[in-house]
Design an enzyme around this catalytic site. Structure first.
Site, PDB file in Angstrom:
ATOM      1  N   CYS A 220     -38.263   5.838 -24.584  1.00 16.37           N
ATOM      2  CA  CYS A 220     -37.213   5.623 -23.371  1.00 16.37           C
ATOM      3  C   CYS A 220     -36.710   7.088 -22.775  1.00 16.37           C
ATOM      4  O   CYS A 220     -36.168   6.808 -21.912  1.00 16.37           O
ATOM      5  CB  CYS A 220     -35.894   5.108 -24.117  1.00 16.37           C
TER       6      CYS A 220
ATOM      7  N   HIS B 166     -27.085   7.461 -22.307  1.00 17.81           N
ATOM      8  CA  HIS B 166     -28.084   6.492 -22.366  1.00 17.81           C
ATOM      9  C   HIS B 166     -27.533   5.083 -22.428  1.00 17.81           C
ATOM     10  O   HIS B 166     -28.176   4.448 -21.768  1.00 17.81           O
ATOM     11  CB  HIS B 166     -28.694   6.730 -23.707  1.00 17.81           C
TER      12      HIS B 166
ATOM     13  N   HIS C 152     -32.284  -1.445 -18.572  1.00 16.69           N
ATOM     14  CA  HIS C 152     -33.025  -0.516 -19.238  1.00 16.69           C
ATOM     15  C   HIS C 152     -34.517  -0.425 -18.907  1.00 16.69           C
ATOM     16  O   HIS C 152     -35.388  -1.421 -19.375  1.00 16.69           O
ATOM     17  CB  HIS C 152     -33.045  -0.652 -20.743  1.00 16.69           C
TER      18      HIS C 152
END
Length: 640
Positions: free
Chosen positions: A281, A439, A477
């Site tokens: 990620c 995040h 995401h």
């Protein structure tokens, strides 16, 4: 003199729409915009979503009725809002209420009798099972008798526990914008997103190439999940199980390096450096680190950095769902206090809830790219500067028990990022005029661990009420593209001096650490202390941690004015007016649905026999400047 990597263009597409000219950011803060900005962004989305059309520069309904911007806003706002950001997964991806799968069945005859059936001869398995007795009925049909029965797989359907995702705006299909035959969706998105970023610069790519050598261009881009639809690895893996055949394209187009490869081969025609770095990620920041290092070292003068990820498919949902990482329907029901038998749908639009009561992250698709230049080239070309990236720090977690669990590496990256920024812009700027794009994955573990990390870092460096936001609340995401979504949003905050609130939560969870943090549920305008620094934080499976330092354009201008002097900077500002006008013209065309996609399939190919090679340089056909061999004295002290 160190070269400063400045951002001269940015673009792409995610659940908020088109990123260039800050339109995706504006969709996220729609209620906080002035009337003109809001209407322009709504109009652009309405065209993308095919709710309206443009004829001779005039917005019209599909039936041909002319619309003013005010009329368009009044008539289509509800549909635009419903068809953007996180929402229930649309059937163009898959039917989450009836997702296909296969059930195993064991068939036997009744009352001790053998099992008999008729099939085509060509459908018999090879080799034939030893307990099958086959009798020919005619030239094409056979009768099969089984005394022991057999196992078969039959098509079935089931509801998926995960039903929400961050999807491109309803009605927008990147495949329609260019000749995208057999291209996986992730690569379609890469082509149109890279185009958006390049067009946003207001400078023709051919003009840029006239000012640099062929090897002074670089592209760093990747996808964490590779390409997984039927035109790539998905079709490759499933073909024989479905009784089909593998194509010649599926393997090659599935590679996670293909976003960079497609941009080189079909968008830029680049012969410069290229790479595809993957860090789960945090992949965008990994590629961004490589890009700014190349510029800082003088090895590249123009770098395209980005990612493209298209993970809204059953396999990704099943995989991340099996890990317990995704927000499920039952989990959201519990958060919302609904009974198990409640037939009303959960609020899919609020599936991603960073730092609130949450139950998992929400998958999303996104393709985002930034165009970097060294400061000298940017001034020479009159490029519009949207910010600068001074550092990206990457650290692993050390020994781990769980590969997906967080670890200490992110403390190292964030601490180094804050310390670095303080040395560049000063302690006061960081303490009073910085913010964090967290995040913010929306998992229960992340809200505790990341908030504790940020709170401790803030306390250590004397930062009070450190503003924290999280783009995933809006767009979900997007895995490799996640930190690119964060960066694009940060540039919007610099432009509008507005920090998006985390508007998908009702309250901050009790276990969130925030002694030194300020996490708002509404958009926060900044007037007294304008934003100057943003820290982009990213955490990835496997211990892939990265934190980046981004400076606001006003800070960069102060730095450049000091470096080059008032007279040179004033001349640059004059050149920049032309660039801004060209970028604005592209924006207007895009608002009308003219995206001017750059896709050159087989055009202007280089005949390597036409290369002119001498001991000093290589002249590459199609490039005005030669590739000069650099003088290398790095190891001269080690030789006689």
């Amino acid at each position: 003199m160190s070269r400063l990597p400045v951002i001269v263009g940015f673009g792409g597409y995610n659940a908020a729409g088109r990123s260039s000219s800050h339109h995706a950011f504006r969709r996220m803060v729609l209620e906080s915009l002035d009337s003109q900005s809001r209407q322009e962004t709504l109009a652009g989305l309405a065209v993308m979503m095919k709710l309206v059309k443009v004829v001779d520069g005039q917005y019209q309904t599909p039936e041909g009725t002319p619309l003013t911007l005010a009329e368009l806003e009044s008539r289509f706002t509800d549909a635009i809002i419903a068809g953007t950001l996180i929402r229930r997964i649309e059937k163009r991806y898959l039917d989450v209420d009836a997702a296909p799968w296969q059930k195993n069945l064991n068939l036997t005859g009744t009352a001790g009798k053998p099992l008999e059936f008729i099939t085509l001869r060509k459908h018999l398995p090879e080799p034939l099972p030893s307990d099958w007795i086959v009798e020919e009925l005619n030239e094409t049909d056979v009768q099969v008798t089984l005394y022991d029965g057999c196992d078969i797989k039959v098509d079935s359907f089931r509801a998926l526990p995960v039903k929400s995702a961050g999807q491109l705006p309803t009605g927008f299909d990147p495949a329609e914008l260019y000749a995208s035959r057999f291209h996986p969706r992730g690569l379609q998105m890469a082509v149109v997103a890279a185009t958006d970023a390049l067009r946003s610069t207001g400078i023709e790519w051919s003009t840029i190439l006239e000012h640099v050598a062929p090897d002074e261009v670089a592209v760093y881009a990747s996808s964490a999940m590779s390409q997984l639809d039927e035109n790539s690895f998905g079709g490759l893996m499933q073909s024989r199980l479905k009784g089909g055949r593998v194509t010649a394209k599926q393997l090659a187009l599935g590679l996670n390096s293909m976003p960079a490869d497609f941009i080189n081969a079909y968008v830029l025609g680049s012969v410069g450096s290229t790479g595809s770095i993957t860090g789960a990620c945090a992949s965008f920041l990994y590629n961004l680190q490589k890009g700014i290092e190349q510029i800082g070292a003088g090895k590249a003068r123009v770098v395209i950095v980005g990612n493209s990820e298209a993970p809204i498919n059953q396999e990704c949902i099943d995989g991340y769902g099996a890990m317990g990482a995704l927000a499920t329907e039952d989990g959201l029901r519990q958060i919302e206090g609904r009974e198990q038998g409640d037939q009303n749908e959960v609020d899919w639009r609020r599936a991603s809830r960073p730092f609130g009561q949450n139950c998992g992250f929400t998958l999303a698709e996104s393709a985002q790219f930034v165009v970097l230049m060294d400061d000298a080239l940017a001034l020479e070309l009159g490029a519009d500067i949207h910010g600068a990236v001074t550092d990206v720090f990457v650290n692993a977690d050390g020994f781990k028990k769980s590969i997906s669990a967080p670890g200490p590496g992110n403390y190292l990256t964030m601490a180094k990022a804050v310390a670095s920024a303080m040395q560049i812009v000063g302690e006061e700027s960081v303490r009073l005029r910085s913010f964090v794009h967290a995040h913010g994955s929306s998992t229960p573990a992340n809200r505790v661990t990341e908030s504790e990390l940020l709170d401790r870092i803030a306390g250590t460096f004397g930062i009070a009420d450190w503003p924290v936001t999280a783009a995933k609340a809006y767009v979900g995401h997007a895995l490799a593209s996640a930190s690119a979504d964060q960066l694009i949003s940060a540039l919007g905050s610099f432009k509008y001096q507005l920090i998006p609130g985390i508007k998908t939560i009702d309250a901050i969870a009790d276990d969130v650490h925030r002694q030194h943090l300020s996490i708002s549920l509404v958009d926060v305008p900044r007037t007294a202390q304008p934003l100057e620094v943003c820290f982009i934080n990213s955490k990835g499976f496997g211990g892939n941690n990265a934190s980046g330092v981004v400076l606001a354009p006003e800070v960069v201008e102060r730095m450049l004015r000091k470096r080059y002097g008032a007279e040179s900077f004033a001349a640059y500002c004059d050149r920049r007016e032309h660039t801004r006008a060209a970028a604005q013209q592209y924006d207007q065309r895009a608002l009308h649905g003219q995206f001017d996609i750059l896709y050159n399939f087989g055009n202007d190919q280089i005949d390597d026999r036409q290369l002119r090679i001498t001991p000093e340089k290589i002249q590459v056909p199609g490039f005005s400047r030669p590739l000069m061999f650099s003088k290398d004295s790095r190891y001269s002290d080690m030789l006689d």
